[in-house]
Motif scaffolding. Structure first.
Motif, PDB file in Angstrom:
ATOM      1  N   ILE A   3       0.939  -1.150  -0.057  1.00  9.67           N
ATOM      2  CA  ILE A   3       0.129  -0.056  -0.084  1.00  9.67           C
ATOM      3  C   ILE A   3       1.013   1.059  -0.050  1.00  9.67           C
ATOM      4  O   ILE A   3       1.745   1.296   0.958  1.00  9.67           O
ATOM      5  N   THR A  16       4.116   2.979  -0.519  1.00  8.61           N
ATOM      6  CA  THR A  16       5.663   2.249  -0.626  1.00  8.61           C
ATOM      7  C   THR A  16       5.907   1.326   0.308  1.00  8.61           C
ATOM      8  O   THR A  16       6.908   0.838   0.214  1.00  8.61           O
ATOM      9  N   LYS A  17       4.815   1.097   1.083  1.00  5.19           N
ATOM     10  CA  LYS A  17       5.275  -0.001   2.176  1.00  5.19           C
ATOM     11  C   LYS A  17       4.452  -1.350   2.111  1.00  5.19           C
ATOM     12  O   LYS A  17       3.357  -1.267   1.412  1.00  5.19           O
ATOM     13  N   TYR A  32       2.203  -4.509   4.050  1.00  5.04           N
ATOM     14  CA  TYR A  32       1.475  -4.909   5.059  1.00  5.04           C
ATOM     15  C   TYR A  32       0.937  -6.256   4.745  1.00  5.04           C
ATOM     16  O   TYR A  32       0.734  -6.641   3.776  1.00  5.04           O
ATOM     17  N   LYS A  55       2.762  -4.526   9.786  1.00 12.20           N
ATOM     18  CA  LYS A  55       2.609  -2.929   9.230  1.00 12.20           C
ATOM     19  C   LYS A  55       3.938  -2.478   8.871  1.00 12.20           C
ATOM     20  O   LYS A  55       4.677  -2.713   9.733  1.00 12.20           O
ATOM     21  N   ASP A  56       3.783  -1.915   7.936  1.00 11.47           N
ATOM     22  CA  ASP A  56       4.810  -0.567   7.451  1.00 11.47           C
ATOM     23  C   ASP A  56       6.220  -1.009   7.353  1.00 11.47           C
ATOM     24  O   ASP A  56       7.059  -0.424   7.757  1.00 11.47           O
TER      25      ASP A  56
END
Lengths: 178, 156
Positions: B48, B50-51, B53, B93-94
Motif C-alpha cells: 500500500i 510504498t510500504k 502490510y 505493518k509498515d
C-alpha cells in the motif's frame, strides 16, 4: 539583612510564578471541530472477505478548519468523534452485503493507524455509523502532504460489480496550539 | 562544457531511476500469501503506497468457542477496537524494503496477547521468510519461519 532576604525570596517566587504562567500560555490549545469527507473506491470483482477501498487525501491546512489558519507544528492532537460510511445511491450495493467494516489511515512517514470499526453490521440501507477509537491521535497524518484512507468492507459473498465507492465522513476535533 | 554537464546529469538520472525500479521489483517479492509455522493462519502480504502490510486471510479456527462468533481482536488495548474481526486484520505493518532480501521498520501484532513488536523480515529463499519479532533490540527476540503458500498445480 533579614528584610532584604525576604524581599529577594518574594521576587524569586513571583518570577517562578511568571514562568509557570508563561509556560501554560505557550502550551495551551484550542479545540476546533470539523467534518472531513473522503471518497474511497475500488474496482471489482470482489471476493468474499475483506476488500480495501482507497482514497488519497492531500492535506491543505488552510481548508481543514473553517476560518482557522495554522501551521502543521501547531497541531497538537486530532481526535475522532464520529465516523460514518455511505454507499452512493448510484452503487447497487447496500450495507447488508457486508459482514463488517474497518477504517485505517496510512502514510509514508506515519505507522498505519486503525481508527474505527463496525462489527457486525446489522443495519440495512446505504449508511452505517462506525465505532471510533477514543484513544487514537491522527495529528501526524495532518502534518504530511498526503495520506491514504483505507476502508475495508468484508463482503459476505463474491460480487462481480465493476466498482464500489464509499463516502467516509469523519467528525474530528483539532487541538491547535495558541 | 554545458553539454558534458547535461550528459552527466542525464546518465545520473537514468542510473538512479533504474536502481529505484530494481529496488522496487526486489521488494515486491514479498507480496503473496504466507503461512506461519504454527499453521493456524495464512497472511496475505500486499503493498500500500510504498510500504508492505500483511493481513490474516484464513484462520484454521475462525470461530471463537467462547462466543460461537467469528474471532475478534478481543485483546486490543483500545477497548473500542476490540470488535475488529481477526480475519482481515493487518498484523504486519509498515515494512520497507532495505536491501539484501530484508524488510525493516515494520511491526508485528500478536492477537493472542494484544502486543505489538518491532519486526524484521528476511527472505532466506523465494518461498521462506524469517520473521523476527523483538522488543527494543533485535538480539532479544524470536524468529518464526513462514512458508509461501504454494498454489496447487493444474492437472493437464
Amino acid at each position: 539583612m533579614e528584610g532584604k532576604k525576604k524581599i529577594m525570596r518574594k521576587v524569586y517566587i513571583q518570577l517562578l510564578l511568571g514562568v509557570f504562567v508563561l509556560l501554560g500560555a505557550c502550551t495551551s490549545t484550542t479545540p476546533h471541530q470539523t467534518t472531513l469527507t473522503f471518497t474511497t473506491s475500488a474496482d471489482g470483482p470482489f471476493f468474499a472477505g475483506p476488500n480495501s477501498l482507497i482514497s488519497t487525501y492531500e492535506v491543505n491546512l488552510n481548508e481543514l478548519v473553517d476560518g482557522q489558519q495554522f501551521t502543521a507544528d501547531q497541531i497538537a492532537k486530532v481526535s475522532v468523534n464520529k465516523v460514518t460510511a455511505t454507499i452512493p445511491r448510484s452503487d447497487s450495493s447496500t450495507v447488508d452485503n457486508f459482514l463488517n467494516a474497518t477504517l485505517q489511515f496510512v502514510a509514508d512517514d506515519v505507522p498505519m493507524t486503525s481508527i474505527a470499526v463496525k462489527n457486525p453490521i446489522e443495519a440495512t440501507g446505504n449508511s452505517i455509523a462506525l465505532d471510533a477509537s477514543q484513544e487514537v491521535d491522527l495529528a501526524d497524518f495532518f502534518k504530511q502532504n498526503t495520506f491514504t484512507v483505507l476502508f475495508d468492507w468484508d463482503f459476505n459473498e463474491d460480487s462481480y460489480a465493476e466498482s464500489l465507492g464509499t463516502i467516509v465522513e469523519m467528525e474530528l476535533t483539532f487541538e491547535i496550539k495558541n | 562544457m554545458k553539454n558534458v554537464l547535461m550528459s552527466f546529469f542525464a546518465v545520473a538520472a537514468l542510473i538512479f531511476s533504474t536502481t529505484a525500479f530494481a529496488q522496487n521489483e526486489e521488494g515486491d517479492r514479498l507480496i503473496g500469501v504466507w503461512e506461519p509455522s504454527h499453521g493456524k493462519a495464512k497472511v496475505k502480504i500486499e503493498k500500500i503506497g510504498t510500504k508492505y502490510y500483511g493481513k490474516i486471510v484464513w484462520l484454521k479456527e475462525p470461530i471463537d468457542p467462547e462466543t460461537n462468533q467469528p474471532k475478534v481482536d478481543k485483546n486490543n488495548p483500545d477497548e473500542k477496537m476490540r470488535s475488529t474481526p481477526l480475519r482481515g486484520y493487518r498484523i504486519l505493518k509498515d515494512f520497507e524494503y532495505t536491501d539484501k532480501d530484508t524488510w525493516t521498520e515494520g511491526t508485528i501484532y500478536d492477537p493472542e496477547n494484544g502486543s505489538t513488536y518491532s519486526c524484521t523480515i528476511k527472505m532466506t529463499d523465494d518461498n521462506t521468510l524469517d520473521i523476527r519479532g523483538y522488543i527494543g533490540v533485535s538480539a532479544l527476540g524470536r524468529t518464526d519461519v513462514w512458508k509461501r503458500l504454494q498454489m496447487p498445480k493444474k492437472k493437464k
